[in-house]
Scaffold this motif. Structure first.
Motif, PDB file in Angstrom:
ATOM      1  N   LEU A   1     -13.390 -67.978 -27.403  1.00 29.66           N
ATOM      2  CA  LEU A   1     -13.919 -68.772 -28.730  1.00 29.66           C
ATOM      3  C   LEU A   1     -12.620 -69.628 -29.455  1.00 29.66           C
ATOM      4  N   LYS A   2     -11.545 -69.017 -29.362  1.00 23.93           N
ATOM      5  CA  LYS A   2     -10.423 -69.955 -29.978  1.00 23.93           C
ATOM      6  C   LYS A   2     -10.203 -71.111 -29.221  1.00 23.93           C
ATOM      7  N   THR A   3     -10.450 -71.264 -27.808  1.00 20.30           N
ATOM      8  CA  THR A   3     -10.301 -72.322 -27.106  1.00 20.30           C
ATOM      9  C   THR A   3     -11.594 -73.309 -27.102  1.00 20.30           C
ATOM     10  N   ASN A   4     -12.638 -72.915 -28.023  1.00 18.51           N
ATOM     11  CA  ASN A   4     -13.765 -73.693 -28.000  1.00 18.51           C
ATOM     12  C   ASN A   4     -14.818 -73.430 -26.799  1.00 18.51           C
ATOM     13  N   ASN A   5     -14.699 -72.662 -26.020  1.00 18.71           N
ATOM     14  CA  ASN A   5     -15.310 -72.438 -24.828  1.00 18.71           C
ATOM     15  C   ASN A   5     -16.618 -71.448 -25.034  1.00 18.71           C
ATOM     16  N   LEU A   6     -17.551 -71.841 -25.857  1.00 19.97           N
ATOM     17  CA  LEU A   6     -18.627 -70.841 -26.072  1.00 19.97           C
ATOM     18  C   LEU A   6     -19.227 -70.301 -25.285  1.00 19.97           C
ATOM     19  N   SER A   7     -19.778 -70.781 -24.036  1.00 18.13           N
ATOM     20  CA  SER A   7     -20.482 -70.420 -23.059  1.00 18.13           C
ATOM     21  C   SER A   7     -19.776 -69.270 -22.493  1.00 18.13           C
ATOM     22  N   LYS A   8     -18.609 -69.239 -22.400  1.00 16.40           N
ATOM     23  CA  LYS A   8     -17.731 -68.091 -21.622  1.00 16.40           C
ATOM     24  C   LYS A   8     -17.659 -67.007 -22.553  1.00 16.40           C
ATOM     25  N   SER A   9     -17.461 -67.509 -23.883  1.00 16.34           N
ATOM     26  CA  SER A   9     -17.485 -66.341 -24.845  1.00 16.34           C
ATOM     27  C   SER A   9     -18.584 -65.604 -25.005  1.00 16.34           C
ATOM     28  N   LYS A  10     -19.767 -66.134 -24.673  1.00 15.70           N
ATOM     29  CA  LYS A  10     -21.240 -65.768 -24.960  1.00 15.70           C
ATOM     30  C   LYS A  10     -21.407 -64.655 -23.841  1.00 15.70           C
ATOM     31  N   THR A  11     -20.948 -64.979 -22.537  1.00 18.69           N
ATOM     32  CA  THR A  11     -20.821 -64.159 -21.515  1.00 18.69           C
ATOM     33  C   THR A  11     -19.810 -62.836 -21.516  1.00 18.69           C
ATOM     34  N   TYR A  12     -18.710 -63.045 -22.058  1.00 17.85           N
ATOM     35  CA  TYR A  12     -17.734 -62.206 -22.375  1.00 17.85           C
ATOM     36  C   TYR A  12     -18.138 -60.927 -23.245  1.00 17.85           C
ATOM     37  N   LEU A  13     -19.002 -61.647 -24.572  1.00 15.21           N
ATOM     38  CA  LEU A  13     -19.367 -60.779 -25.425  1.00 15.21           C
ATOM     39  C   LEU A  13     -20.588 -59.803 -24.950  1.00 15.21           C
ATOM     40  N   LYS A  14     -21.377 -60.486 -24.140  1.00 16.06           N
ATOM     41  CA  LYS A  14     -22.632 -59.720 -23.475  1.00 16.06           C
ATOM     42  C   LYS A  14     -22.023 -58.502 -22.671  1.00 16.06           C
ATOM     43  N   LEU A  15     -20.797 -58.736 -21.992  1.00 14.95           N
ATOM     44  CA  LEU A  15     -20.202 -57.651 -21.105  1.00 14.95           C
ATOM     45  C   LEU A  15     -19.841 -56.719 -22.044  1.00 14.95           C
ATOM     46  N   THR A  16     -19.194 -57.127 -23.227  1.00 18.47           N
ATOM     47  CA  THR A  16     -18.556 -56.214 -24.201  1.00 18.47           C
ATOM     48  C   THR A  16     -19.595 -55.246 -24.745  1.00 18.47           C
ATOM     49  N   MET A  17     -20.884 -55.806 -25.147  1.00 17.02           N
ATOM     50  CA  MET A  17     -21.883 -55.024 -25.584  1.00 17.02           C
ATOM     51  C   MET A  17     -22.451 -53.995 -24.331  1.00 17.02           C
ATOM     52  N   LEU A  18     -22.320 -54.258 -23.060  1.00 17.74           N
ATOM     53  CA  LEU A  18     -22.902 -53.952 -22.013  1.00 17.74           C
ATOM     54  C   LEU A  18     -21.931 -52.454 -21.836  1.00 17.74           C
ATOM     55  N   GLY A  19     -20.785 -52.736 -21.882  1.00 13.06           N
ATOM     56  CA  GLY A  19     -19.702 -51.404 -22.088  1.00 13.06           C
ATOM     57  C   GLY A  19     -20.196 -50.376 -23.072  1.00 13.06           C
ATOM     58  N   GLY A  20     -20.146 -50.881 -24.268  1.00 13.04           N
ATOM     59  CA  GLY A  20     -20.756 -49.912 -25.365  1.00 13.04           C
ATOM     60  C   GLY A  20     -22.018 -49.305 -25.047  1.00 13.04           C
ATOM     61  N   LEU A  21     -22.935 -49.964 -24.412  1.00 11.51           N
ATOM     62  CA  LEU A  21     -24.315 -49.285 -23.930  1.00 11.51           C
ATOM     63  C   LEU A  21     -24.160 -48.206 -23.125  1.00 11.51           C
ATOM     64  N   LEU A  22     -23.285 -48.537 -22.114  1.00  9.00           N
ATOM     65  CA  LEU A  22     -23.047 -47.592 -21.035  1.00  9.00           C
ATOM     66  C   LEU A  22     -22.283 -46.317 -21.319  1.00  9.00           C
ATOM     67  N   PHE A  23     -21.158 -46.639 -22.542  1.00  9.08           N
ATOM     68  CA  PHE A  23     -20.714 -45.518 -23.144  1.00  9.08           C
ATOM     69  C   PHE A  23     -21.654 -44.539 -23.916  1.00  9.08           C
ATOM     70  N   LEU A  24     -22.618 -45.445 -24.814  1.00  8.11           N
ATOM     71  CA  LEU A  24     -23.706 -44.524 -25.188  1.00  8.11           C
ATOM     72  C   LEU A  24     -24.713 -43.743 -24.155  1.00  8.11           C
ATOM     73  N   GLY A  25     -25.066 -44.355 -23.250  1.00 10.18           N
ATOM     74  CA  GLY A  25     -26.017 -43.864 -22.259  1.00 10.18           C
ATOM     75  C   GLY A  25     -25.213 -42.566 -21.633  1.00 10.18           C
ATOM     76  N   LEU A  26     -24.166 -42.625 -21.145  1.00  5.70           N
ATOM     77  CA  LEU A  26     -23.658 -41.610 -20.660  1.00  5.70           C
ATOM     78  C   LEU A  26     -23.100 -40.477 -21.802  1.00  5.70           C
ATOM     79  N   LYS A  27     -22.816 -40.907 -23.129  1.00  2.47           N
ATOM     80  CA  LYS A  27     -22.804 -39.704 -24.016  1.00  2.47           C
ATOM     81  C   LYS A  27     -24.130 -38.999 -24.432  1.00  2.47           C
ATOM     82  N   THR A  28     -25.203 -39.803 -24.074  1.00  7.56           N
ATOM     83  CA  THR A  28     -26.668 -39.122 -24.398  1.00  7.56           C
ATOM     84  C   THR A  28     -26.692 -38.251 -23.112  1.00  7.56           C
TER      85      THR A  28
END
Lengths: 192, 78
Positions: free
Chosen positions: A81-108
């Protein structure tokens, strides 16, 4: 999109001073409860050891990896995002959230196993601490995911309204969940 | 191709996590101390790299290191 210049000012740590005050308060809170847990373990050493052995350390280690990889993608999101690469940033953010969801899934799955085995909050002192600390952490992860989803929504619908300071503060909150887990995992799952 | 420094930090963090699990399943006498020291390295790597605390004022870095030292010290002493 506003840009932030990095400067080592006392009043502008990355993510903002208010977010860092929250980070330290959270760390002190979790830290104090973990120290209390260590104190209680002195009186009930064998119970704590036997209870600790009933935890699934493989699940704990995999969940650590999920959060670490998620934190890695969060750092990449901010960099992109700091280098104004919005599309890459969106992909990385989706992967970030996926990690969080996997954490919650395994915790469940882990929680379901514990409840099925009757290892609930009232089982003994160790499991009282286990449920209290890990559930409080899960709540933080849930709040973090809501914050990240809100950032993602702005990225998608109104990227011109995206404020870099807000993204950095959201990233700091997400990394804080990682930091707290890095204290919880060794003490609860490995040490006793 | 030059890798992002975050990538190397992630590899280090994964290696330390695996090492912690190995130590926990070993019968080493000082396993608890080793596990807590490894956790401290992971904690600092996330804070200083992923959270970019290395770019922050010394006050914030010192506060975090002080917290971590006191926390690890108390858990190990108790």
């Amino acid at each position: 999109m506003s840009q932030v210049t990095t400067k080592a000012s006392l009043y502008y740590p990355p993510g903002g001073i208010l977010m860092w005050i929250i980070v330290y308060l959270e760390l002190f809170t979790f830290g104090a409860v973990l120290v209390a847990m260590a104190l209680y373990s002195k009186d009930e050493a064998s119970i704590f050891h036997e209870s600790r052995l009933q935890l699934n350390t493989t699940f704990g280690a995999i969940n650590t990896l999920f959060l670490l990889v998620s934190g890695f993608f969060m750092a990449l999101t901010v960099t992109a995002l700091k280098t104004n690469n919005l599309s890459k940033s969106k992909t990385y953010l989706k992967l970030t959230m996926l990690g969080g969801l996997l954490f919650l899934g395994l915790k469940t799955v882990e929680y379901f196993d514990k409840i099925e085995a009757g290892l609930t909050m009232g089982y003994n002192t160790f499991f009282s601490f286990y449920w209290m600390l890990t559930l409080f952490h899960v709540i933080h992860v849930l709040v973090g995911l809501v914050i990240l989803a809100s950032v993602f929504r702005t990225m998608n619908k109104n990227p011109e309204k995206l404020i870099m300071e807000d993204v950095e503060a959201s990233a700091t909150f997400w990394h804080m969940c990682d930091l707290i887990w890095l204290l919880l995992f060794p003490v609860i799952y490995l040490v006793f | 191709m030059k890798q992002n420094p975050f990538f190397y930090v992630l590899i280090l963090l994964i290696a330390l996590t695996v090492l912690s699990a190995v130590v926990a399943n070993s019968h080493l006498e000082n396993a608890a101390t080793i596990i807590m020291v490894l956790a401290a390295f992971k904690f600092l790597a996330v804070a200083f790299y992923f959270m970019e605390l290395r770019h922050a004022n010394t006050f914030w870095k010192a506060l975090l290191i002080a917290f971590l030292t006191i926390f690890i010290g108390l858990v190990l002493i108790i």
